[in-house]
Design a protein around this motif. Structure first.
Motif, mmCIF file in Angstrom:
data_model
loop_
_atom_site.group_PDB
_atom_site.id
_atom_site.type_symbol
_atom_site.label_atom_id
_atom_site.label_comp_id
_atom_site.label_asym_id
_atom_site.label_seq_id
_atom_site.Cartn_x
_atom_site.Cartn_y
_atom_site.Cartn_z
ATOM 1 N N LEU A 24 3.249 67.930 17.215
ATOM 2 C CA LEU A 24 2.629 67.086 15.755
ATOM 3 C C LEU A 24 3.634 67.928 14.312
ATOM 4 C CD1 LEU A 24 -1.067 68.035 16.144
ATOM 5 C CD2 LEU A 24 -0.292 66.174 16.879
ATOM 6 N N GLY A 25 4.544 68.836 14.417
ATOM 7 C CA GLY A 25 4.572 68.672 12.919
ATOM 8 C C GLY A 25 6.265 68.212 12.349
ATOM 9 N N TRP A 26 7.270 68.035 13.419
ATOM 10 C CA TRP A 26 8.290 67.021 13.539
ATOM 11 C C TRP A 26 8.651 66.172 14.796
ATOM 12 C CZ3 TRP A 26 12.179 68.167 16.937
ATOM 13 C CH2 TRP A 26 12.276 69.599 17.570
ATOM 14 N N ALA A 27 8.578 66.685 16.108
ATOM 15 C CA ALA A 27 8.684 66.115 16.699
ATOM 16 C C ALA A 27 8.184 64.588 17.683
ATOM 17 C CB ALA A 27 8.574 67.218 17.955
ATOM 18 N N TRP A 28 7.263 64.074 16.484
ATOM 19 C CA TRP A 28 6.795 63.240 17.610
ATOM 20 C C TRP A 28 7.331 62.289 16.700
ATOM 21 C CZ3 TRP A 28 5.636 59.681 13.458
ATOM 22 C CH2 TRP A 28 5.017 60.400 12.266
ATOM 23 N N ARG A 29 8.266 62.917 15.206
ATOM 24 C CA ARG A 29 9.173 61.303 14.800
ATOM 25 C C ARG A 29 10.363 61.390 15.546
ATOM 26 N NH1 ARG A 29 6.909 61.485 9.368
ATOM 27 N NH2 ARG A 29 6.150 63.053 9.193
ATOM 28 N N VAL A 30 11.161 62.295 16.602
ATOM 29 C CA VAL A 30 12.047 61.800 16.631
ATOM 30 C C VAL A 30 12.591 60.559 17.910
ATOM 31 C CG1 VAL A 30 14.246 62.294 18.022
ATOM 32 C CG2 VAL A 30 12.886 64.074 16.834
ATOM 33 N N PRO A 31 11.331 59.894 18.181
ATOM 34 C CA PRO A 31 11.505 58.605 19.442
ATOM 35 C C PRO A 31 11.686 57.213 18.548
ATOM 36 C CG PRO A 31 9.492 60.109 20.218
ATOM 37 C CD PRO A 31 10.502 61.002 18.735
ATOM 38 N N PHE A 32 10.796 57.263 16.795
ATOM 39 C CA PHE A 32 11.045 56.559 16.340
ATOM 40 C C PHE A 32 12.604 56.484 15.658
ATOM 41 C CE2 PHE A 32 6.701 57.706 16.642
ATOM 42 C CZ PHE A 32 6.104 55.875 16.353
ATOM 43 N N TRP A 33 12.978 57.592 15.413
ATOM 44 C CA TRP A 33 14.500 57.497 14.944
ATOM 45 C C TRP A 33 15.051 56.582 16.134
ATOM 46 C CZ3 TRP A 33 13.630 63.382 11.915
ATOM 47 C CH2 TRP A 33 12.549 62.686 11.140
ATOM 48 N N LEU A 34 15.787 57.347 17.036
ATOM 49 C CA LEU A 34 16.340 56.512 17.890
ATOM 50 C C LEU A 34 16.177 55.530 18.514
ATOM 51 C CD1 LEU A 34 15.916 59.556 20.665
ATOM 52 C CD2 LEU A 34 17.899 59.809 19.170
ATOM 53 N N SER A 35 15.533 54.953 17.761
ATOM 54 C CA SER A 35 15.636 53.461 17.785
ATOM 55 C C SER A 35 17.468 52.779 17.222
ATOM 56 C CB SER A 35 14.381 52.602 17.320
ATOM 57 O OG SER A 35 14.142 52.440 15.383
ATOM 58 N N ALA A 36 17.490 53.501 15.870
ATOM 59 C CA ALA A 36 18.502 52.883 15.222
ATOM 60 C C ALA A 36 19.713 53.021 16.384
ATOM 61 C CB ALA A 36 18.752 54.101 14.693
ATOM 62 N N VAL A 37 19.818 53.403 18.181
ATOM 63 C CA VAL A 37 20.887 53.252 18.775
ATOM 64 C C VAL A 37 21.006 52.372 19.502
ATOM 65 C CG1 VAL A 37 21.737 54.471 20.425
ATOM 66 C CG2 VAL A 37 21.164 56.072 18.962
ATOM 67 N N VAL A 38 19.576 51.402 19.669
ATOM 68 C CA VAL A 38 19.271 50.317 20.245
ATOM 69 C C VAL A 38 19.771 49.523 19.796
ATOM 70 C CG1 VAL A 38 17.812 48.824 21.221
ATOM 71 C CG2 VAL A 38 17.530 51.835 21.601
ATOM 72 N N VAL A 39 19.490 49.300 18.295
ATOM 73 C CA VAL A 39 20.048 48.465 16.907
ATOM 74 C C VAL A 39 21.565 48.719 17.270
ATOM 75 C CG1 VAL A 39 20.080 47.642 14.909
ATOM 76 C CG2 VAL A 39 17.146 48.594 15.856
#
Length: 453
Positions: free
Chosen positions: A185-200
């Motif tokens: 709940l602190g920071w880890a949940w954000r990482v999967p959203f940021w990784l979308s940049a790789v797919v783009v």
């Protein structure tokens, strides 16, 4: 007149380009649905609300992205028919990717109060508008590049991308879900959203060299006063309605991928990380099986394969939800994989060609986008939100969500039975078969009358 002789079909490149884009779209869908079930209900709403209400509100933010999809279809569908399938595929690629990345940057309720869910909803709306043209353009691009005897096989790679995106998103979330709750709940949940940049980035590299299919270039040689959207809604509104009803089977998938996770973890206290392995296993099977389902649809018919998948997915949802209430892990895995990995993937393999071949080339993206996005909007709202409401405040009632899955299955199946089977037709023959006489007269007048003057 546009010279199409120099423009060859490139089925493999079109299928890969479409697959990667759909992977991104469903990576967004799966990562958002998982976060809505596990994280957003905690971080973006007041702590004093009951757990069931927070899950319901979280699912509502998930659903809002579907509610706006028809509006996006009205905008992006005609652009795909007027300016090109690739044109829309590039717009949606960056729109989806940017929104997914920004969700990972949002402040929480503890940080900015009510502004947190408002920002979440705004980005989700923009994301829904972007998504609405992606799949229709990708399917049309792939269909029109494919050989006539392998159109369903080729287009099945688009929906295979949905399984790839779901697998990728859930697999990414598993190690983070296993972290201590305060870290997740602190920071880890954000990482999967940021990784979308790789797919783009990967999708852009593949798509930038893709050419428009010859079928689209041929339609550009004929100028008609009516816009593609007006043609689609005026001459093909019955088909759009039929597709919207068929597309509601997607509600079963949304129920499986989003609601069932919160149902299991919040309602029955099952382990989060273990529960996330169910859609991972189902998605893995779907990636392998969906192209085979496409081959089957080329052999025995799109309509037959779609109905088999829709009926099977609806029926197996019932024992799957019951197995969750029993905490029976072997049954949960077997039934979950059978429901979503096999039966829903069977329908998923058939519907791209099945739906797209209900329209002539001139309005294919407009009609396909409008019909599917209306159906997906209803299914996206009904699937997770209505299921959560029917499960009760404590998320323990499985009968209501199971009945909902059966209802969605019946709507999709009955609608599919009214459709024409097109597997034996060429695309030119489909244009002739699917165009209404009034539409043919309109196009003929556009060609003949200027010459007569």
């Amino acid at each position: 007149m546009t010279n199409t002789a120099t423009h060859k079909k490139t089925p493999a490149k079109a299928a890969i380009a479409s697959w990667v884009g759909t992977t991104l779209e469903y990576y967004d869908f799966a990562v958002y649905g998982t976060a809505a079930a596990l994280v957003f209900n905690v971080l973006f709403f007041p702590e004093e609300l009951p757990a069931g209400i927070k899950v319901l509100l979280s699912m509502a933010t998930f659903a809002i992205g579907f509610v706006v999809r028809p509006l996006g279809a009205f905008i992006l569908g005609p652009l795909g028919d007027r300016f090109g399938r690739k044109f829309v595929m590039m717009i949606t690629l960056f729109g989806i990717g940017a929104c997914t990345f920004l969700i990972g940057c949002l402040p929480t309720y503890d940080q900015v109060g009510i502004l947190a869910p408002i920002l979440l909803v705004v980005i989700r709306i923009l994301q829904g508008l972007s998504v609405s043209g992606e799949q229709a353009s990708a399917i049309t691009m792939t269909l029109e590049h494919a050989p006539d005897n392998r159109r369903s096989f080729a287009t099945s790679f688009v929906t295979s991308g949905s399984a790839s995106g779901g697998l990728l998103a859930t697999a990414v979330f598993i190690p983070f879900a296993a972290l201590p709750q305060e870290v997740l709940l602190g920071w880890a949940w954000r990482v999967p959203f940021w990784l979308s940049a790789v797919v783009v980035v990967v999708a852009y590299i593949i798509r930038r060299t893709l050419e428009e299919p010859p079928a689209f270039l041929e339609t550009q040689a004929i100028k008609v006063s009516l816009s593609p959207l007006k043609q689609a809604t005026r001459f093909h509104w019955v088909t759009i309605t039929r597709i919207a009803a068929c597309a509601m089977i997607a509600g079963v998938s949304y129920l499986f991928a989003s609601f069932s996770i919160s149902f299991a973890t919040v309602g029955y206290g099952l382990d989060q990380a273990t529960m996330l392995w169910v859609p991972v296993c189902a998605s893995f099977l779907a990636i392998l099986y969906t192209p085979l389902g496409g081959v089957l649809a080329d052999r025995i018919g799109r309509r037959t394969v779609f109905i088999i998948g829709a009926v099977g997915a609806g029926l197996t949802t019932v024992p799957y939800l019951w197995a969750i209430t029993q905490g029976n892990w072997p049954l949960i895995f077997v039934l979950g994989i059978l429901c979503n990995g096999f039966f829903y993937s069977t329908a998923n393999a058939a519907w791209p060609a099945f739906f797209a071949e209900m329209f002539p080339s001139r309005v294919r993206v407009s009609g396909l986008a409008t019909g599917t996005q209306i159906g997906f909007a209803i299914a996206g709202a009904i699937g997770p939100v209505a299921s959560t409401a029917l499960a009760g405040a404590d998320l323990t009632n499985w009968v209501g969500p199971a009945a909902l899955a059966i209802g969605l299955m019946l709507i999709a199946t009955i609608s599919a039975l009214t459709a024409k089977e097109t597997r034996r037709y060429t695309l030119d023959e489909i244009d002739d078969v699917q165009q209404t006489q009034l539409e043919k007269d309109t196009v003929t007048a556009a060609i003949v009358l200027p010459a007569a003057r």
